[in-house]
Scaffold this motif. Sequence first.
Motif, PDB file in Angstrom:
ATOM      1  N   ASN A 102      -0.814   2.694  -1.041  1.00  0.00           N
ATOM      2  CA  ASN A 102      -1.032   3.883  -0.228  1.00  0.00           C
ATOM      3  C   ASN A 102      -2.410   3.855   0.437  1.00  0.00           C
ATOM      4  O   ASN A 102      -3.361   3.276  -0.086  1.00  0.00           O
ATOM      5  N   VAL A 103      -2.478   4.493   1.601  1.00  0.00           N
ATOM      6  CA  VAL A 103      -3.779   4.744   2.226  1.00  0.00           C
ATOM      7  C   VAL A 103      -3.905   6.244   2.381  1.00  0.00           C
ATOM      8  O   VAL A 103      -2.902   6.943   2.528  1.00  0.00           O
ATOM      9  N   SER A 104      -5.130   6.751   2.332  1.00  0.00           N
ATOM     10  CA  SER A 104      -5.285   8.189   2.487  1.00  0.00           C
ATOM     11  C   SER A 104      -6.374   8.491   3.509  1.00  0.00           C
ATOM     12  O   SER A 104      -7.451   7.906   3.480  1.00  0.00           O
ATOM     13  N   PHE A 105      -6.034   9.358   4.480  1.00  0.00           N
ATOM     14  CA  PHE A 105      -7.034   9.957   5.353  1.00  0.00           C
ATOM     15  C   PHE A 105      -7.100  11.422   4.982  1.00  0.00           C
ATOM     16  O   PHE A 105      -6.109  12.119   5.142  1.00  0.00           O
ATOM     17  N   ARG A 279     -11.903  -1.979  -8.029  1.00  0.00           N
ATOM     18  CA  ARG A 279     -11.975  -0.583  -7.616  1.00  0.00           C
ATOM     19  C   ARG A 279     -12.963   0.175  -8.500  1.00  0.00           C
ATOM     20  O   ARG A 279     -13.826   0.900  -8.006  1.00  0.00           O
ATOM     21  N   ASP A 280     -12.855  -0.043  -9.808  1.00  0.00           N
ATOM     22  CA  ASP A 280     -13.740   0.677 -10.714  1.00  0.00           C
ATOM     23  C   ASP A 280     -15.189   0.274 -10.487  1.00  0.00           C
ATOM     24  O   ASP A 280     -16.095   1.113 -10.523  1.00  0.00           O
ATOM     25  N   TRP A 281     -15.398  -1.017 -10.198  1.00  0.00           N
ATOM     26  CA  TRP A 281     -16.764  -1.495  -9.956  1.00  0.00           C
ATOM     27  C   TRP A 281     -17.337  -0.849  -8.697  1.00  0.00           C
ATOM     28  O   TRP A 281     -18.486  -0.420  -8.663  1.00  0.00           O
ATOM     29  N   LEU A 282     -16.466  -0.753  -7.633  1.00  0.00           N
ATOM     30  CA  LEU A 282     -16.921  -0.121  -6.397  1.00  0.00           C
ATOM     31  C   LEU A 282     -17.289   1.328  -6.647  1.00  0.00           C
ATOM     32  O   LEU A 282     -18.317   1.822  -6.166  1.00  0.00           O
ATOM     33  N   VAL A 283     -16.450   2.023  -7.407  1.00  0.00           N
ATOM     34  CA  VAL A 283     -16.684   3.450  -7.633  1.00  0.00           C
ATOM     35  C   VAL A 283     -17.928   3.655  -8.489  1.00  0.00           C
ATOM     36  O   VAL A 283     -18.784   4.489  -8.180  1.00  0.00           O
ATOM     37  N   SER A 284     -18.076   2.852  -9.547  1.00  0.00           N
ATOM     38  CA  SER A 284     -19.153   3.130 -10.495  1.00  0.00           C
ATOM     39  C   SER A 284     -20.508   2.599  -9.996  1.00  0.00           C
ATOM     40  O   SER A 284     -21.479   3.342  -9.942  1.00  0.00           O
ATOM     41  N   SER A 285     -20.563   1.317  -9.565  1.00  0.00           N
ATOM     42  CA  SER A 285     -21.893   0.777  -9.260  1.00  0.00           C
ATOM     43  C   SER A 285     -22.270   0.921  -7.789  1.00  0.00           C
ATOM     44  O   SER A 285     -23.440   1.018  -7.455  1.00  0.00           O
ATOM     45  N   GLN A 286     -21.285   0.930  -6.860  1.00  0.00           N
ATOM     46  CA  GLN A 286     -21.622   1.089  -5.445  1.00  0.00           C
ATOM     47  C   GLN A 286     -21.478   2.533  -5.003  1.00  0.00           C
ATOM     48  O   GLN A 286     -21.685   2.828  -3.829  1.00  0.00           O
ATOM     49  N   SER A 287     -21.082   3.403  -5.903  1.00  0.00           N
ATOM     50  CA  SER A 287     -20.869   4.835  -5.660  1.00  0.00           C
ATOM     51  C   SER A 287     -20.025   5.089  -4.416  1.00  0.00           C
ATOM     52  O   SER A 287     -20.414   5.803  -3.505  1.00  0.00           O
ATOM     53  N   TRP A 288     -18.868   4.386  -4.371  1.00  0.00           N
ATOM     54  CA  TRP A 288     -17.889   4.688  -3.325  1.00  0.00           C
ATOM     55  C   TRP A 288     -17.060   5.871  -3.779  1.00  0.00           C
ATOM     56  O   TRP A 288     -16.971   6.150  -4.966  1.00  0.00           O
ATOM     57  N   GLU A 289     -16.421   6.516  -2.801  1.00  0.00           N
ATOM     58  CA  GLU A 289     -15.422   7.519  -3.191  1.00  0.00           C
ATOM     59  C   GLU A 289     -14.187   6.786  -3.687  1.00  0.00           C
ATOM     60  O   GLU A 289     -13.878   5.686  -3.240  1.00  0.00           O
ATOM     61  N   LEU A 290     -13.464   7.448  -4.578  1.00  0.00           N
ATOM     62  CA  LEU A 290     -12.267   6.817  -5.142  1.00  0.00           C
ATOM     63  C   LEU A 290     -11.258   6.520  -4.038  1.00  0.00           C
ATOM     64  O   LEU A 290     -10.642   5.446  -4.004  1.00  0.00           O
ATOM     65  N   ALA A 291     -11.117   7.471  -3.083  1.00  0.00           N
ATOM     66  CA  ALA A 291     -10.096   7.306  -2.041  1.00  0.00           C
ATOM     67  C   ALA A 291     -10.417   6.106  -1.152  1.00  0.00           C
ATOM     68  O   ALA A 291      -9.544   5.286  -0.861  1.00  0.00           O
ATOM     69  N   LEU A 296      -9.615   0.391   0.468  1.00  0.00           N
ATOM     70  CA  LEU A 296     -10.048  -1.001   0.586  1.00  0.00           C
ATOM     71  C   LEU A 296      -9.137  -1.916  -0.228  1.00  0.00           C
ATOM     72  O   LEU A 296      -8.709  -2.984   0.253  1.00  0.00           O
ATOM     73  N   ILE A 297      -8.815  -1.458  -1.436  1.00  0.00           N
ATOM     74  CA  ILE A 297      -7.920  -2.247  -2.286  1.00  0.00           C
ATOM     75  C   ILE A 297      -6.567  -2.426  -1.600  1.00  0.00           C
ATOM     76  O   ILE A 297      -5.979  -3.520  -1.601  1.00  0.00           O
ATOM     77  N   THR A 298      -6.104  -1.358  -0.952  1.00  0.00           N
ATOM     78  CA  THR A 298      -4.812  -1.436  -0.257  1.00  0.00           C
ATOM     79  C   THR A 298      -4.858  -2.469   0.853  1.00  0.00           C
ATOM     80  O   THR A 298      -3.944  -3.282   1.001  1.00  0.00           O
ATOM     81  N   ILE A 299      -5.957  -2.441   1.621  1.00  0.00           N
ATOM     82  CA  ILE A 299      -6.057  -3.384   2.733  1.00  0.00           C
ATOM     83  C   ILE A 299      -6.114  -4.819   2.197  1.00  0.00           C
ATOM     84  O   ILE A 299      -5.408  -5.713   2.693  1.00  0.00           O
ATOM     85  N   LEU A 300      -6.929  -4.991   1.158  1.00  0.00           N
ATOM     86  CA  LEU A 300      -7.008  -6.338   0.569  1.00  0.00           C
ATOM     87  C   LEU A 300      -5.647  -6.771   0.047  1.00  0.00           C
ATOM     88  O   LEU A 300      -5.243  -7.933   0.198  1.00  0.00           O
ATOM     89  N   GLY A 301      -4.931  -5.793  -0.563  1.00  0.00           N
ATOM     90  CA  GLY A 301      -3.607  -6.118  -1.096  1.00  0.00           C
ATOM     91  C   GLY A 301      -2.652  -6.516   0.011  1.00  0.00           C
ATOM     92  O   GLY A 301      -1.862  -7.454  -0.137  1.00  0.00           O
ATOM     93  N   THR A 302      -2.733  -5.823   1.162  1.00  0.00           N
ATOM     94  CA  THR A 302      -1.864  -6.178   2.277  1.00  0.00           C
ATOM     95  C   THR A 302      -2.186  -7.583   2.771  1.00  0.00           C
ATOM     96  O   THR A 302      -1.284  -8.383   3.031  1.00  0.00           O
TER      97      THR A 302
END
Lengths: 360, 191
Positions: A102-105, A279-291, A296-302
């Motif tokens: 899924n992608v979310s806007f 994803r968890d690394w991005l959220v925790s250490s790079q302080s990205w939003e979960l969405a 990004l994970i979705t795009i990489l997965g595609t």
Amino acid sequence: MIELPALGWQSIVIFVVFALSLLIATYCTYAERVIAAFLQDRVGPDRAGPYGLLQPLADAVKMFTKEEFFPGGANKALFIFGPCLAMITALMSSAVIPFGNNVSFGNNNFFLQGIEVNIGMLWVFGVVSLGVYGVMIGGWASNNKFSLLGAVRAASQNISYELAMGMSLIAVLMMSGTLSLREITLQQSVPGEWVMWNIVKQPLGFIIFCVCAFAETNRTPFDLPECETELVGGYHTEYSSMKLGLYLFAEYINIFVASAVMSVLYFGGFNFPFQYELRDWLVSSQSWELASAQNLITILGTVGLFAKIFGFIFFFMWVRWTLPRFRYDQLMRLGWTILIPLAVVNILITGGLILFGVIK
Amino acid sequence: MQLTNRAKKLEKKPMTLAERAYLPAIFQGLSITMRHFFMKKATVRYPEEVRPFSPVFRGLHVLKRDEQGRERCTACGLCAVACPAEAITMVAGERKKGEEGLYREEKYAISYEINMLRCIFCGLCEEACPKAAVYLQPDKIAPPRYERDEFVYGKDRLVEPVSPDARSVRGIQLTPEQANALRNKLAQQPA
């Protein structure tokens, strides 16, 4: 953030998927020639455009400008309808393949998938078996007994191998308990345990499925419906210009869809190793939003899914330029006396393993 | 009766399980084709890239001129005699006064024809020529033609051009330096 209705999103995705299928099929014809050349120590097309990249365009111009030929006594309407049906069914089956998570806007959450239905796999099988009609009608409407024989040959091959294909798939469905391709994909990813792809649990099933996919898409070593050398063509003997082009093009779209289905069913679809960790690394250490991390994970997965698909397409072509054809009786024997019993054995093994709780 | 000891003994054993399963053989085949994927290609991209000629290649004939631009050929006919395919015909003529700059000896070829349909490019004419006049160029193939009579090459197509820039040594085009040297040499000669 703009509010996008779900139907609007779906139509965009369907449009993109159709365009992408057509584009990939176009460049499959180029890839086929380049790979064939490389496997045979040649260079391949390199005159049209840089590295011959405009070769599909040149082929298309050739196809469109050739003479439109209608055999005498042919049923003209059906004669035109045959290649159209082959093309339509080939394109339709790509609608249910999940090309990404899924992608979310903002508040909208969308799937990168044409239609998310819980009968996805049935849809693919239903549409693919409709494709036999395109072949059969083409052979019948040509008013040529050799075309008709070719069509019968193709239809019997497709139907025989569809049986084994369906049975090998049943083992997957027994484990997943759903026909939704998205569900099957999601089940192949468990956080912390990344080798969860079905190929690990279903190696035999995958081999059967793969062989049947070759036969379904009329690729070597099962390309007897199309061989012009030994069997004087097949259902498309009487076809010329773009109508023949549509048949050949539909074959490439079928290869694309078959590769996509194999990637989704057995190779984890849009999942890739360590996606949850990333994803968890991005959220925790790079302080990205979960969405946005999830996007990004979705795009990489595609991207990963397309890498798998292209890998399979390459495999299809690699096999084509390696193996000679089967004889028709050998082909039938392989389908009925080897693959179908093997698929049954695979179902029994899977059932036993599920019963004793070895696999879930 | 056994003629050689190279005969291979064939055994018709029933196939083993691995052989009947096809897959090992298929993977073997796939590995072979994959190795070819990375091999050097045999193709030469022709118009851009020309395959070098063999050093002993004998191509299209040329009738050479000497250092002063005079035709070397004296129409002695030895090449025609040597030619096994009888492809060469010529008519000899006498040099007039004032033509000393054109022909090297008193006798010259009024016409000199080689039939390229008969020629086998054996090079015996080149060997027979006492005046080093006829050569088979090592880098030029007799081109294809549409009509039979176009294959009869006359002096217009055989004789080396006069211009130093178009001249060649043993059929190899002169470099600009060589052509300049030749031009200077010709300028110093009395007319």
